[in-house]
Design an enzyme around this catalytic site. Structure first.
Site, PDB file in Angstrom:
ATOM      1  N   GLY A   1       0.870  -1.343  -0.062  1.00 33.13           N
ATOM      2  CA  GLY A   1       0.037  -0.008  -0.088  1.00 33.13           C
ATOM      3  C   GLY A   1       0.854   1.289   0.076  1.00 33.13           C
ATOM      4  O   GLY A   1       0.949   1.892   1.130  1.00 33.13           O
ATOM      5  N   TYR A   2       1.328   1.549  -1.394  1.00 34.32           N
ATOM      6  CA  TYR A   2       2.265   2.603  -1.368  1.00 34.32           C
ATOM      7  C   TYR A   2       1.632   3.819  -1.905  1.00 34.32           C
ATOM      8  O   TYR A   2       1.581   4.908  -1.432  1.00 34.32           O
ATOM      9  CB  TYR A   2       3.507   2.256  -1.943  1.00 34.32           C
ATOM     10  CG  TYR A   2       4.805   1.859  -1.131  1.00 34.32           C
ATOM     11  CD1 TYR A   2       4.260   1.058  -0.083  1.00 34.32           C
ATOM     12  CD2 TYR A   2       5.910   2.271  -1.337  1.00 34.32           C
ATOM     13  CE1 TYR A   2       5.387   0.667   0.832  1.00 34.32           C
ATOM     14  CE2 TYR A   2       7.106   1.669  -0.690  1.00 34.32           C
ATOM     15  CZ  TYR A   2       7.067   1.037   0.647  1.00 34.32           C
ATOM     16  OH  TYR A   2       7.923   0.604   1.242  1.00 34.32           O
TER      17      TYR A   2
ATOM     18  N   GLU B   1      13.294  -3.525  -3.601  1.00 33.71           N
ATOM     19  CA  GLU B   1      12.483  -3.930  -4.729  1.00 33.71           C
ATOM     20  C   GLU B   1      13.269  -3.465  -6.054  1.00 33.71           C
ATOM     21  O   GLU B   1      13.018  -4.447  -7.073  1.00 33.71           O
ATOM     22  CB  GLU B   1      11.381  -2.802  -4.800  1.00 33.71           C
ATOM     23  CG  GLU B   1      10.260  -2.861  -5.968  1.00 33.71           C
ATOM     24  CD  GLU B   1       9.202  -2.047  -5.765  1.00 33.71           C
ATOM     25  OE1 GLU B   1       8.826  -1.557  -4.661  1.00 33.71           O
ATOM     26  OE2 GLU B   1       8.456  -1.865  -6.927  1.00 33.71           O
TER      27      GLU B   1
END
Lengths: 396, 363
Positions: free
Chosen positions: A125-126, A242
């Site tokens: 949830g970014y 990431e």
């Protein structure tokens, strides 16, 4: 040299394991770029977990094998070369390491085991509508109310949120502080009242992306990771991880093999494209790009072993890898275009009996070309990555 | 097709009419819906406004006009992603009948095209042809055809296919094959831009020959089609640039419009240059075609290659600048890129056209 030889043997071992243990139905879907179900991902990740490899990059005290980043990279690329699905990174590579690095003992006890075993599916949830490249501008608010936070806001581009049990979420706990210092890192149960999820159809006709609406969702305060207001540090730590897994050499090799297949199948005036001088040269150019990414990865991971900042290397790898994957996908489209480009989306469903008018895998290749636009957008766009390098490496 | 352009006043009138109709029939929801077939009532509206008389001699009910005038319509088709198979019936069908057909065929079919009563689907390409435009293995023996064609567009609504085949003397000829008859097997499939195409298999199917040897005309026919497709691509590029420029001015990140960042500005400028270059090259190619210049072929190849490449660059850049929004089916830019991909695979890929330019240099 000793290390390199060890890694080569390890890569062989991973390849052999994929030959014997990667279920054929899953492998076939990956090779044709067909839709994968949640159960496909979970089944394969749990097979890898039983082998002990799924979180091989975690520290030994948290049931990992303490692999170096180089070994993790060798591992993932051996998998992808062999037709493994993408290892959903949200738990094992994103939030897991945040929890064992910044979480408290209770959080480690509660979350690490189910995350490592992939019994939990995490979502990220970014991004928000107003906070994409400018992530620090996020507005989802979390207000403390006794032993809970009350969270209200709206997240977007949340991959596979409909499959997820939990979402690690960047929220604003202090609206008065400077943008970066008012952010906290909160673990939200997606079954909580007030959570709703809406899929977003993407250009390749998939529904993997979602919007997540949070309407006065009550989240136990014990789900705050690290310090209130310290979220930006953990968010950046996670983004570095990431970007480091974005150097998808194994996938590039698989797509190159698929390109060779298309060049053998598609004919021009009766002769396969593979025989055309133009295409022989173009394959050489793509191979050159692939080899340059491999060399760059070796150098970067070598520097990481020596303890240099991963963030900067990660930005470079992400740019180069995105360009490589997009170049190969463009070549797929160009090769297929000689035979008349079609998009039989029904062929993206495994077991489809639709008669194909293009080489097997063609619809998947068009889908990959379209979806592949995202490689230079997600996780910080290529423009943002270049800004990072310009500032932090070149001192501009 | 005639070679004389409409006068400038008529062209402007036409452009305004097409523009108005296009706006009425353009909708991004239509592109998303998967229903990109041109319905009979839509086709009739475009016919009523006289669009299908373009390129057809006045003695057959048309209004004349040249490649440049046909391209005017194609530009609007691309600009508004219309599901209008103008290419198949008016550009290709009418041209083949007008060039090769008997007087009786012309008298019968050209006025029907003008009035919107006859729709044709062009069934020429074959699976192993690649971009080689005269690679035809479908055979015609005593006007009965056997073979397989791909990429026939507007098949479901067309009354007949215009099929290329080689007769017993190995001459390339075109035949009219009525769609609804035994021995015609159609398999519809989707193109990237949601239009439908058909694979047509003919099993000893009767056809009516349109004239005799088409070999002397096939290159010019494909050049006309390639130039018109390049014009369509330029229309799509123009829309992409307009949408993306608006978005860059409106979308705010880091406290200002993203269009204020130099990296975005430079990309938008390159997109603008790509559009202008492709547009200029299409103009030159159409002028050469209309003037009947012997060197028109390489100019058409240059225009098609540039339009396809500019289209890919602009479409991909438009998505990049739109960010996550550009990745969605809701957003228009992806649909334009898909139209450009589809155009890029028809009447010669960019790679094939570049090879043709090189061969022309060496010759």
């Amino acid at each position: 040299m000793e290390i390199a030889r060890g890694l080569a043997e390890f890569r062989e071992e991973v390849s052999e394991f994929c030959q014997t243990s990667l279920p054929a139905d899953i492998r076939s879907k990956v090779l044709l770029n067909q839709h994968l179900e949640k159960s496909d991902f979970v089944r394969w990740m749990q097979i890898l977990n039983r082998k002990g490899w799924l979180v091989g990059h975690w520290p030994v005290e948290h049931d990992g094998l303490g692999w170096s980043r180089l070994q993790r990279w060798v591992f993932e690329n051996a998998l992808y070369r062999a037709g493994s699905p993408w290892l959903a990174p949200f738990g094992i590579t994103y939030v897991g390491p945040v929890i064992y690095t910044f979480g408290n003992e209770a959080q480690k006890r509660r979350w690490l085991k189910p995350t490592a075993a992939h019994d939990l599916w995490w979502a990220q949830g970014y991004s928000e509508r107003g906070a994409g490249s400018d992530l620090a501008n996020l507005q989802t608010s979390a207000v403390r109310d006794g032993d809970h936070y009350v969270v209200t806001g709206h997240k977007i581009w949340t991959s596979m949120a409909r499959w997820a049990d939990m979402m690690f979420t960047l929220v604003r706990t202090d609206p008065t502080a400077k943008p970066q210092s008012g952010i906290s890192f909160l673990l939200i149960d997606l079954k909580s009242p007030g959570v709703s999820i809406r899929p977003i159809r993407s250009i390749n006709l998939a529904d993997d992306l979602n919007e997540v609406f949070l309407d006065e969702v009550r989240v136990p305060a014990e789900n705050l990771v690290g310090d209130e207001g310290g979220g930006w540090t953990y968010a950046k730590f996670l983004l570095d991880n990431e970007r480091l897994i974005s150097a998808e050499v194994g996938k590039a090799e698989r797509l190159m093999a698929q390109l060779r297949f298309f060049l053998a199948e598609v004919r021009e005036g009766g002769a396969p494209l593979a025989e055309s001088r133009g295409w022989i040269h173009r394959m050489g150019e793509l191979e050159l790009k692939l080899m340059s990414l491999v060399s760059l990865c070796r150098r970067m991971f070598g520097e990481l072993e020596a303890g240099n900042d991963p963030g900067l290397s990660a930005s470079m790898l992400k740019i180069v890898s995105a360009e490589l994957l997009q170049a190969i996908s463009s070549a797929h489209v160009d090769a297929l275009s000689h035979g008349g480009l079609s998009f039989q989306a029904e062929a993206l469903v495994a077991g489809s009996q639709a008669p194909l008018v293009a080489p097997e895998g063609a619809a998947g290749a068009v889908s990959e070309y379209l979806f592949g636009r995202v490689y230079s957008i997600w996780g910080g766009s290529s423009e943002v990555q270049r800004n990072i390098i310009a500032k932090a490496v070149l001192g501009l | 097709m005639t070679n004389v352009r409409l006068d400038e006043e008529d062209r402007q009138l036409f452009a305004a009419t097409i523009g108005r109709l296009s706006e009425r029939y353009y909708s991004i929801d239509r592109c998303r819906s998967g229903d990109m077939e041109c319905h009979a009532d839509e086709w009739a509206v475009f016919a009523e406004h006289g669009l299908f008389g373009l390129g057809i001699d006045p003695e057959h009910g048309g209004i004349g006009g040249s490649a440049g005038d046909l391209a005017l319509v194609m530009g609007q088709v691309g600009r508004n992603l219309l599901p209008l198979p103008f290419m198949d019936t008016v550009v290709l069908g009418a041209k083949i009948i007008g060039t090769l057909g008997s007087e009786e065929q012309k008298r019968e079919m050209l006025p029907a095209i003008v009035k919107g009563r006859l729709r044709l689907s062009f069934a020429h390409r074959e699976a192993d042809a690649g971009d080689v435009f005269d690679y035809v293995t479908t055979s015609a023996c005593s006007d009965r055809l056997s073979g397989m064609k791909i990429h026939a567009i507007d098949g479901p609504s067309a009354a007949a296919f215009v099929v290329s085949a080689r007769d017993v003397d190995c001459r390339l000829r075109f035949y009219l094959v009525a769609r609804d008859q035994p021995g015609v097997e159609c398999q519809p499939y989707r193109l990237p831009d949601n239009r439908m195409a058909m694979r047509v298999t003919l099993h000893n199917t009767p056809g009516v020959a349109i004239g005799s040897d088409a070999s002397p005309h096939i290159a010019a026919l494909c050049d006309l089609a390639a130039a018109c497709l390049a014009a369509e691509a330029v229309g799509s590029i123009a829309s992409l640039n307009r949408e993306t420029l608006e978005y860059a001015k409106m979308r705010r990140q880091f406290g200002c419009a993203i269009g204020s960042f130099q990296v975005i500005q430079h990309r938008l400028v390159d997109m603008f240059i790509a559009e202008q270059t492709a547009s200029a090259m299409v103009t030159d190619a159409l002028m050469a075609l209309d003037a009947g210049l012997p060197g028109a072929g390489p100019l058409v190849s240059a225009a098609k290659a540039q339009a396809d490449r500019a289209g890919r660059f602009v479409g991909e850049s438009a998505i990049q600048i739109h960010g996550g929004m550009g990745m969605t089916d809701e957003c228009a830019v992806g649909h334009y890129l898909k139209r450009i991909l589809t155009i890029g695979s028809q009447f010669g890929t960019a790679g094939w056209h570049v090879a043709r330019i090189a061969e022309n240099l060496a010759a």
